[in-house]
Design an enzyme around this catalytic site. Sequence first.
Site, PDB file in Angstrom:
ATOM      1  N   GLU A   1      -2.088 -30.132   0.956  1.00 25.81           N
ATOM      2  CA  GLU A   1      -1.806 -30.793  -0.508  1.00 25.81           C
ATOM      3  C   GLU A   1      -0.291 -31.437   0.002  1.00 25.81           C
ATOM      4  OE1 GLU A   1      -1.508 -29.820  -5.321  1.00 25.81           O
ATOM      5  OE2 GLU A   1      -0.935 -28.425  -3.808  1.00 25.81           O
TER       6      GLU A   1
ATOM      7  N   ARG B   1       2.994 -34.305  -9.095  1.00 31.01           N
ATOM      8  CA  ARG B   1       2.959 -33.476 -10.157  1.00 31.01           C
ATOM      9  C   ARG B   1       4.048 -34.044 -11.230  1.00 31.01           C
ATOM     10  NH1 ARG B   1      -1.410 -31.737 -10.840  1.00 31.01           N
ATOM     11  NH2 ARG B   1      -1.725 -30.071  -9.652  1.00 31.01           N
TER      12      ARG B   1
ATOM     13  N   HIS C   1      -2.947 -27.179 -16.545  1.00 28.48           N
ATOM     14  CA  HIS C   1      -2.475 -26.018 -16.129  1.00 28.48           C
ATOM     15  C   HIS C   1      -2.010 -25.552 -17.586  1.00 28.48           C
ATOM     16  CE1 HIS C   1      -2.442 -28.445 -12.502  1.00 28.48           C
ATOM     17  NE2 HIS C   1      -2.134 -27.168 -11.770  1.00 28.48           N
TER      18      HIS C   1
ATOM     19  N   LYS D   1     -10.277 -28.598 -12.130  1.00 27.53           N
ATOM     20  CA  LYS D   1      -9.265 -27.436 -11.753  1.00 27.53           C
ATOM     21  C   LYS D   1      -8.865 -26.969 -13.100  1.00 27.53           C
ATOM     22  CE  LYS D   1      -4.809 -26.520  -9.593  1.00 27.53           C
ATOM     23  NZ  LYS D   1      -3.704 -26.884  -8.977  1.00 27.53           N
TER      24      LYS D   1
ATOM     25  N   ARG E   1      -7.397 -15.604  -6.777  1.00 32.10           N
ATOM     26  CA  ARG E   1      -7.208 -16.327  -5.729  1.00 32.10           C
ATOM     27  C   ARG E   1      -8.055 -15.792  -4.518  1.00 32.10           C
ATOM     28  NH1 ARG E   1      -2.547 -19.694  -6.468  1.00 32.10           N
ATOM     29  NH2 ARG E   1      -1.214 -19.236  -8.274  1.00 32.10           N
TER      30      ARG E   1
ATOM     31  N   SER F   1      -2.289  -0.289   1.691  1.00 30.48           N
ATOM     32  CA  SER F   1      -3.796   0.012   1.957  1.00 30.48           C
ATOM     33  C   SER F   1      -4.687  -1.218   2.182  1.00 30.48           C
ATOM     34  CB  SER F   1      -4.451   0.651   0.504  1.00 30.48           C
ATOM     35  OG  SER F   1      -3.569   1.909   0.100  1.00 30.48           O
TER      36      SER F   1
ATOM     37  N   LYS G   1      -2.724   7.652 -11.894  1.00 27.71           N
ATOM     38  CA  LYS G   1      -3.578   8.753 -11.504  1.00 27.71           C
ATOM     39  C   LYS G   1      -3.989   9.722 -12.465  1.00 27.71           C
ATOM     40  CE  LYS G   1      -1.474   8.822  -6.951  1.00 27.71           C
ATOM     41  NZ  LYS G   1      -1.339   9.744  -5.854  1.00 27.71           N
TER      42      LYS G   1
ATOM     43  N   ASP H   1      -5.424  13.050  -1.888  1.00 24.67           N
ATOM     44  CA  ASP H   1      -3.922  13.380  -1.677  1.00 24.67           C
ATOM     45  C   ASP H   1      -3.557  14.747  -0.937  1.00 24.67           C
ATOM     46  OD1 ASP H   1      -2.842  10.632  -2.231  1.00 24.67           O
ATOM     47  OD2 ASP H   1      -2.491  11.362  -4.430  1.00 24.67           O
TER      48      ASP H   1
ATOM     49  N   ALA I   1       1.208  13.704  -7.481  1.00 26.10           N
ATOM     50  CA  ALA I   1       1.360  14.288  -6.157  1.00 26.10           C
ATOM     51  C   ALA I   1       2.005  15.719  -5.903  1.00 26.10           C
ATOM     52  CB  ALA I   1       2.264  13.305  -5.417  1.00 26.10           C
TER      53      ALA I   1
ATOM     54  N   TYR J   1       6.941   7.139   1.642  1.00 21.84           N
ATOM     55  CA  TYR J   1       6.865   6.402   2.889  1.00 21.84           C
ATOM     56  C   TYR J   1       7.495   5.067   2.948  1.00 21.84           C
ATOM     57  CZ  TYR J   1       2.987   4.180   0.397  1.00 21.84           C
ATOM     58  OH  TYR J   1       2.272   3.573  -0.483  1.00 21.84           O
TER      59      TYR J   1
ATOM     60  N   GLN K   1      -5.083  10.750   3.602  1.00 19.40           N
ATOM     61  CA  GLN K   1      -5.661  10.605   2.387  1.00 19.40           C
ATOM     62  C   GLN K   1      -6.689   9.490   2.361  1.00 19.40           C
ATOM     63  OE1 GLN K   1      -5.401   8.428  -0.053  1.00 19.40           O
ATOM     64  NE2 GLN K   1      -3.843   7.281   0.885  1.00 19.40           N
TER      65      GLN K   1
END
Length: 530
Positions: A53, A84, A143, A170, A208, A267, A314, A351, A390, A476, A504
């Site tokens: 674009e 634009r 938009h 669009k 997306r 993940s 959780k 966990d 946890a 972590y 886990q």
Amino acid sequence: MASLPFTVSGLQTSSTGGRSSPTLLCTPLMGTTVDQMLIEMQKAKEIGSDVVEIRLDCLRNFNPRPDLEFLVKQSPLPTLVTYRPVWEGGQYEGDETKRQDALRLAMELGADYIDVELEVAPDFNSSIYGKKPENFKVIVSSHNFHNTPSAEAIGNLVARIQATGADIVKIATTALDITDCARIFQIMVHSQVPTIGIVMGERGLISRLLSPKFGGYLTYGALEAGAISAPGQPTAKDLLDLYNFRFIRPDTKVYGIIGKPVGHSKSPLLFNAAFKSVGLNAVYVHFLVDDVKKFFDTYSTIDWAGCSCTIPHKEAALRCMNEIDPIAKKIGAINNIVRRPDGTLTAFNTDYIGAISAIEDGLRGLNGTHPAVGSPLAGKLFVVLGAGGAGKSLAYGAAQKGARVVVANRTFERAKELADKVGGQAMTLAEVDSFHPEEGMVLANTTSVGMKPKIDESPISKQSLKHYCLVFDAIYTPKETRLLREARDTGAVIVYGTEMLIRQGFEQYKNFTGLPAPEDLFRQLMEKHA
């Protein structure tokens, strides 16, 4: 009459229905000079984009004929030209006729697409009527930077855009909640014309990523994280390499991690690589969720096949489940949800399995014992810092293995409530430093003390660590917390949060797919990225 809550049902388009060609990946060029844009075009091609674009409103000194001729002719990829104006979220503030002249010129010079705003589209499209080159297409865009309207209002908007003579519709709206994406998915699936549907902002990310599932004509992927042309836009590289964009089809199963915040989660990296390695038709995405019940009510078909669940959901997610694994029920927190073929939701807590097995292996290494009968945790004094999800997992898991559990929390009441459930002792975090009735205890931190950005903090003094033979930290980010560094200095065995995360993850993968996890692949990826 109150309108029914909208749910994504009936959204399984067959692979033959809807658009047969795959969703295109378009990379916006944000260079301020023609030469910069040329370099960006080459990069976009190398990354694997399908279309570039050309954002004319980003060019500092734009000279229409020579610049367009150069950019369109030199581009190694098909071109979409956009100019634009400020009133539609762009940078152009000049004369409207000149702006539209430049778009007409782009068409004449061989651009493949131009994007023109709904507000001016009727006049613009009649001005080029009968002059459009073959294979040239006009995208008419709308938009909305405030919200995502009702399904009915979006339907009316599509009709208005179609009435202007658009080749491609669009619609870009703004997500105030992740469930807003469902209304755009519905429009894309049922639209009779090629449609680009985008929900902007972090809560709209799935609009997306899942564009190919719902038949979107095109989606946008930035060249780099700092060069996004709209809020919430992923990079082209992430779309292709992290989310396996090219493998997503109408019948692809969707998994993901629900949390708030959730963008930091690794993940998707693990699961998408694992799915790809065995050729599973599935994708794993980030779900930024505010209201768990609303999320499950909206995305309720079997294509939304399961999710991992992180802070702060959780416990809230428990109430949305049809079935809960007995141990997860006792812990009172879940982190793994699987949708059964009949559409019901079953929850697990992986966990505690991940953390406890890692701690047991650490203790076995210390004692030089090989997996013997019983658990090396049996009889150990096990101190858990934090009584959240946890914390509950670790307290419950350790008690189940025969450890004597002590729960320490900022508020004593919460510590006592958990300690009573597992037949243990309770104290406040402030008391932990002076607590050492014996040597060789095990410490498990589940608080956020020491987590990015406050990496110079630790929940316990270095002096007190000498009474522990093993220290585990659920954090972590960073992998090497101050707590673990100081524990190693005092001679304790340390177990990283990444180890709980990996293990886990093995369990979740097994629950999702019914297959054993590719453990070596998970480990290599964690090593490389954590």
